[in-house]
Design a protein around this motif. Structure first.
Motif, PDB file in Angstrom:
ATOM      1  N   THR A 137       0.897  -1.173  -0.045  1.00 10.52           N
ATOM      2  CA  THR A 137       0.315   0.035   0.123  1.00 10.52           C
ATOM      3  C   THR A 137       0.929   1.333  -0.043  1.00 10.52           C
ATOM      4  O   THR A 137       1.749   1.165   0.716  1.00 10.52           O
ATOM      5  N   ILE A 138       0.416   2.254  -0.769  1.00 13.00           N
ATOM      6  CA  ILE A 138       1.168   3.563  -0.707  1.00 13.00           C
ATOM      7  C   ILE A 138       1.190   4.235   0.440  1.00 13.00           C
ATOM      8  O   ILE A 138       2.070   5.134   0.922  1.00 13.00           O
ATOM      9  N   ASP A 139       0.291   4.123   1.112  1.00 14.85           N
ATOM     10  CA  ASP A 139       0.058   4.913   2.393  1.00 14.85           C
ATOM     11  C   ASP A 139       1.032   4.571   3.715  1.00 14.85           C
ATOM     12  O   ASP A 139       1.181   5.296   4.627  1.00 14.85           O
ATOM     13  N   ASN A 140       1.632   3.387   3.656  1.00 18.37           N
ATOM     14  CA  ASN A 140       2.607   3.038   4.584  1.00 18.37           C
ATOM     15  C   ASN A 140       1.965   3.158   5.982  1.00 18.37           C
ATOM     16  O   ASN A 140       2.515   3.500   7.082  1.00 18.37           O
ATOM     17  N   ASP A 141       0.785   2.764   6.173  1.00 16.11           N
ATOM     18  CA  ASP A 141       0.066   2.809   7.233  1.00 16.11           C
ATOM     19  C   ASP A 141      -0.267   1.591   8.278  1.00 16.11           C
ATOM     20  O   ASP A 141      -1.006   1.375   8.921  1.00 16.11           O
ATOM     21  N   VAL A 142       0.638   0.390   7.834  1.00 15.51           N
ATOM     22  CA  VAL A 142       0.438  -0.907   8.225  1.00 15.51           C
ATOM     23  C   VAL A 142       1.466  -0.916   9.427  1.00 15.51           C
ATOM     24  O   VAL A 142       2.654  -0.754   9.410  1.00 15.51           O
ATOM     25  N   ASP A 143       1.001  -1.540  10.457  1.00 10.05           N
ATOM     26  CA  ASP A 143       1.838  -1.463  12.018  1.00 10.05           C
ATOM     27  C   ASP A 143       2.828  -2.817  11.484  1.00 10.05           C
ATOM     28  O   ASP A 143       2.373  -3.796  10.895  1.00 10.05           O
ATOM     29  N   GLY A 144       3.898  -2.781  12.232  1.00  8.18           N
ATOM     30  CA  GLY A 144       4.847  -3.932  12.297  1.00  8.18           C
ATOM     31  C   GLY A 144       5.852  -3.885  11.169  1.00  8.18           C
ATOM     32  O   GLY A 144       6.796  -4.841  11.048  1.00  8.18           O
ATOM     33  N   MET A 181      -2.273  11.906  -1.259  1.00  9.28           N
ATOM     34  CA  MET A 181      -3.039  10.654  -0.817  1.00  9.28           C
ATOM     35  C   MET A 181      -2.347  10.041   0.615  1.00  9.28           C
ATOM     36  O   MET A 181      -1.383  10.678   1.099  1.00  9.28           O
ATOM     37  N   GLY A 182      -3.022   9.143   1.082  1.00 11.57           N
ATOM     38  CA  GLY A 182      -2.514   8.598   2.349  1.00 11.57           C
ATOM     39  C   GLY A 182      -3.685   8.103   3.324  1.00 11.57           C
ATOM     40  O   GLY A 182      -3.595   7.509   4.327  1.00 11.57           O
ATOM     41  N   ARG A 183      -5.164   8.514   2.728  1.00  5.84           N
ATOM     42  CA  ARG A 183      -6.260   7.951   3.435  1.00  5.84           C
ATOM     43  C   ARG A 183      -6.254   8.862   4.641  1.00  5.84           C
ATOM     44  O   ARG A 183      -6.731   9.780   4.781  1.00  5.84           O
ATOM     45  N   HIS A 184      -5.779   7.913   5.891  1.00  2.22           N
ATOM     46  CA  HIS A 184      -5.850   8.834   7.237  1.00  2.22           C
ATOM     47  C   HIS A 184      -4.482   8.852   7.862  1.00  2.22           C
ATOM     48  O   HIS A 184      -4.491   8.924   9.170  1.00  2.22           O
ATOM     49  N   SER A 185      -3.301   8.898   6.919  1.00  2.00           N
ATOM     50  CA  SER A 185      -2.194   8.677   7.639  1.00  2.00           C
ATOM     51  C   SER A 185      -1.265   9.800   6.793  1.00  2.00           C
ATOM     52  O   SER A 185      -1.416  10.191   5.546  1.00  2.00           O
ATOM     53  N   GLY A 186      -0.459  10.365   7.483  1.00  2.00           N
ATOM     54  CA  GLY A 186       0.318  11.642   7.001  1.00  2.00           C
ATOM     55  C   GLY A 186       1.787  11.099   6.475  1.00  2.00           C
ATOM     56  O   GLY A 186       2.573  12.314   6.111  1.00  2.00           O
ATOM     57  N   ILE A 202       0.343  20.293   6.129  1.00  2.00           N
ATOM     58  CA  ILE A 202      -0.730  20.212   6.954  1.00  2.00           C
ATOM     59  C   ILE A 202      -1.256  18.718   6.792  1.00  2.00           C
ATOM     60  O   ILE A 202      -1.742  18.336   5.762  1.00  2.00           O
ATOM     61  N   SER A 203      -1.062  18.164   8.056  1.00  2.00           N
ATOM     62  CA  SER A 203      -1.471  16.717   8.194  1.00  2.00           C
ATOM     63  C   SER A 203      -2.130  16.363   9.275  1.00  2.00           C
ATOM     64  O   SER A 203      -2.180  17.206  10.238  1.00  2.00           O
ATOM     65  N   PHE A 204      -2.561  15.144   9.531  1.00  2.00           N
ATOM     66  CA  PHE A 204      -3.156  14.584  10.847  1.00  2.00           C
ATOM     67  C   PHE A 204      -2.240  14.698  12.137  1.00  2.00           C
ATOM     68  O   PHE A 204      -2.895  15.016  13.151  1.00  2.00           O
ATOM     69  N   GLU A 205      -1.012  14.836  11.717  1.00  2.00           N
ATOM     70  CA  GLU A 205      -0.023  14.861  12.943  1.00  2.00           C
ATOM     71  C   GLU A 205       0.057  16.220  13.410  1.00  2.00           C
ATOM     72  O   GLU A 205       0.492  16.316  14.680  1.00  2.00           O
ATOM     73  N   ASN A 206      -0.414  17.291  12.807  1.00  2.00           N
ATOM     74  CA  ASN A 206       0.029  18.608  13.083  1.00  2.00           C
ATOM     75  C   ASN A 206      -1.414  19.379  12.919  1.00  2.00           C
ATOM     76  O   ASN A 206      -1.282  20.745  13.318  1.00  2.00           O
ATOM     77  N   PHE A 207      -2.586  18.773  12.730  1.00  2.00           N
ATOM     78  CA  PHE A 207      -3.730  19.642  12.881  1.00  2.00           C
ATOM     79  C   PHE A 207      -4.802  19.346  13.446  1.00  2.00           C
ATOM     80  O   PHE A 207      -5.273  18.282  13.634  1.00  2.00           O
ATOM     81  N   VAL A 320      -2.730  -4.746  11.857  1.00  2.00           N
ATOM     82  CA  VAL A 320      -4.166  -3.632  11.531  1.00  2.00           C
ATOM     83  C   VAL A 320      -4.581  -2.996  12.600  1.00  2.00           C
ATOM     84  O   VAL A 320      -5.666  -2.269  12.532  1.00  2.00           O
ATOM     85  N   GLN A 321      -3.779  -2.582  13.639  1.00  2.00           N
ATOM     86  CA  GLN A 321      -4.091  -1.640  14.722  1.00  2.00           C
ATOM     87  C   GLN A 321      -3.995  -0.233  14.641  1.00  2.00           C
ATOM     88  O   GLN A 321      -4.589   0.492  15.135  1.00  2.00           O
ATOM     89  N   HIS A 322      -3.382   0.032  13.285  1.00  2.00           N
ATOM     90  CA  HIS A 322      -3.106   1.506  13.193  1.00  2.00           C
ATOM     91  C   HIS A 322      -2.389   2.162  14.248  1.00  2.00           C
ATOM     92  O   HIS A 322      -3.182   3.329  14.581  1.00  2.00           O
ATOM     93  N   GLN A 323      -1.539   1.844  14.576  1.00  2.00           N
ATOM     94  CA  GLN A 323      -0.613   2.325  15.761  1.00  2.00           C
ATOM     95  C   GLN A 323       0.475   3.117  15.196  1.00  2.00           C
ATOM     96  O   GLN A 323       1.071   3.807  15.710  1.00  2.00           O
ATOM     97  N   LYS A 324       0.912   2.949  13.778  1.00  2.00           N
ATOM     98  CA  LYS A 324       2.155   3.234  13.083  1.00  2.00           C
ATOM     99  C   LYS A 324       2.195   4.968  13.125  1.00  2.00           C
ATOM    100  O   LYS A 324       0.941   5.211  12.472  1.00  2.00           O
ATOM    101  N   GLN A 325       2.851   5.709  13.445  1.00  2.00           N
ATOM    102  CA  GLN A 325       2.895   6.903  13.417  1.00  2.00           C
ATOM    103  C   GLN A 325       3.976   7.452  12.313  1.00  2.00           C
ATOM    104  O   GLN A 325       5.069   6.809  12.342  1.00  2.00           O
TER     105      GLN A 325
END
Length: 346
Positions: A137-144, A181-186, A202-207, A320-325
C-alpha cells in the motif's frame, strides 16, 4: 518475531496468491518473488484475479516462472485488484473458503493493506490452511513494518510532480495547495512536503480542527509577505480527508482570507501508478521470498514485515491496529525549524 527458514515441510503443495485493495507499485515484484520462491520449493502457485472477488468467483490461473519473467518493473498488478464488499459478509467468506477447498489450496498469500488483511483474518476463521499477508500500500500505514511496498515510489512520483508545480508557481508568484494521498495517514504528506521544501505541511499529525482559523490567519499573513513583498511562490501540501469539507474548501477559505488566489492541485491516482523504484522492487522481492519461507516454517496468521532491514513475522491482528505514526523527528523538523524558517525568509 524473526523469520527463519525451514525446508523440512513436504506437506504444502499449492499456494494461492492475490492482490487486494488499492494498487501499489511493486505488487508485481512481490508476485514474481512468491512464484519464484514457491517454484524453488516445488510448490504450485495459483493466482486469483481481481482480489477477493476472484477468490469468491473461482477466477484463477496457474502461475509459472515464465508468467512472471518480465514483470518486476511494471506498475499495477498482473492479477488485477479490487475492493470486495461481499467478503465483509459471512456468505462471501464461506464462498472464498469453498474456492480454496475446491482447488486444494494449502496456503493463501495476500498482497495488500490493512483492509485486505482483515479479509484474510475473516477467511482464517473458517479455513484451516495457512494465511500470510504481504503489506502492499502506498499509504505506509500498516503496523509492524518500517515500510510498505509502493510507499517509496509514491513519494518519488509526488516529488516529481510537485517540483514541476513549483516551477509554475515561481514563474507567476503563485500559491499552490497540493493534496496528497494517504487515506488517514500523513506518511506521504510529511515525506513529500519536506522533500519538496514546501512552506507548509498540513496533516493529521499537526492539525486539529479547533485550530482551523488560527492556521488560516497565519498562512494568509505569510502568503502576503511572500507574494506581495518578496516575489516568491508559496507551496502548501495537505493530506486528503483532513480539512473539513475537503481541500478545495481549504483553498477557497485561504483565498478569501489572504486576498490572493490559492490554486488546488490534487495529485490523486498518479501516486499509485508507474514503475516501482529500486527500493520497492527490492522490498517486494524480499517480502515475497519471506512469505514462502514462512509457509515452509508452517507459520500462519502472519504478515511479513521489515524492521531495521530484517525480515520479521508480525501477527495479522497486530498489523491492522493503526498504531504506526509518522516519525516525530519529521513532524518536529517541519513545525519547529522548516516552517519557522520559511516565515522569517518571507
Amino acid at each position: 518475531m524473526s523469520l527463519t527458514q525451514n525446508n523440512n515441510n513436504t506437506k504444502i503443495k499449492r499456494i494461492a496468491v492475490l492482490t487486494s485493495g488499492g494498487d501499489a507499485p511493486g505488487m508485481n515484484a512481490a508476485i514474481r518473488a512468491v512464484v519464484l520462491a514457491a517454484t524453488a520449493n516445488n510448490f504450485e502457485v495459483i493466482g486469483f484475479y481481481h482480489g477477493y472477488n476472484g477468490l469468491i468467483n473461482n477466477e484463477h490461473c496457474v502461475l509459472s516462472n515464465n508468467d512472471v519473467h518480465d514483470i518486476i518493473h511494471l506498475g499495477g498488478t498482473i492479477l488485477k485488484s479490487a475492493r470486495c464488499p461481499e467478503l465483509c459478509t459471512k456468505n462471501g467468506q464461506l464462498k472464498a473458503v469453498e474456492t480454496l477447498k475446491i482447488n486444494n489450496i494449502d496456503a493463501l498469500v495476500v498482497i495488500g493493506g490493512d483492509g485486505s488483511f482483515k479479509g484474510l483474518q475473516a477467511i482464517a476463521e473458517y479455513w484451516s490452511g495457512q494465511v500470510i499477508g504481504i503489506p502492499g500500500t502506498i499509504d505506509n500505514d500498516v503496523d509492524g513494518t518500517d515500510f510498505t511496498i509502493g510507499f517509496s515510489t509514491a513519494v518519488n512520483t509526488a516529488i516529481d510532480a510537485i517540483d514541476k508545480i513549483r516551477d509554475t508557481a515561481n514563474a507567476f508568484d503563485r500559491v499552490f495547495v497540493v493534496e496528497l494521498m494517504g487515506r488517514h495517514s500523513g506518511h506521504i504528506t510529511f515525506n513529500v512536503g519536506i522533500s519538496c521544501a514546501a512552506e507548509q505541511v498540513i496533516s493529521f499529525e499537526n492539525f486539529q480542527v479547533q485550530q482551523k482559523q488560527a492556521i488560516l490567519s497565519t498562512l494568509a499573513e505569510n502568503i502576503k509577505q511572500a507574494i506581495q513583498y518578496k516575489h516568491r511562490s508559496y507551496l502548501i501540501v495537505i493530506a486528503e480527508n483532513l480539512w473539513p469539507n475537503g481541500s478545495q474548501a481549504f483553498a477557497n477559505e485561504l483565498t478569501k482570507i489572504s486576498g490572493i488566489d490559492a490554486t488546488l492541485c490534487t495529485l490523486g491516482y498518479i501516486q499509485r501508478g508507474g514503475s516501482p523504484v529500486a527500493k520497492d522492487r527490492i522490498l517486494a522481492t524480499k517480502m515475497g521470498v519471506a512469505a514462502i519461507q514462512a509457509i515452509n516454517a508452517q507459520e500462519t496468521n502472519m504478515m511479513i514485515g521489515e524492521q531495521n532491514n530484517a525480515m520479521v513475522l508480525v501477527l495479522l491482528s497486530e498489523a491492522v491496529q493503526h498504531q504506526k505514526q509518522v516519525s516525530q523527528s519529521l513532524v518536529d523538523a517541519q513545525q519547529n525549524i522548516l516552517a519557522m524558517t520559511a516565515q522569517t525568509e518571507t
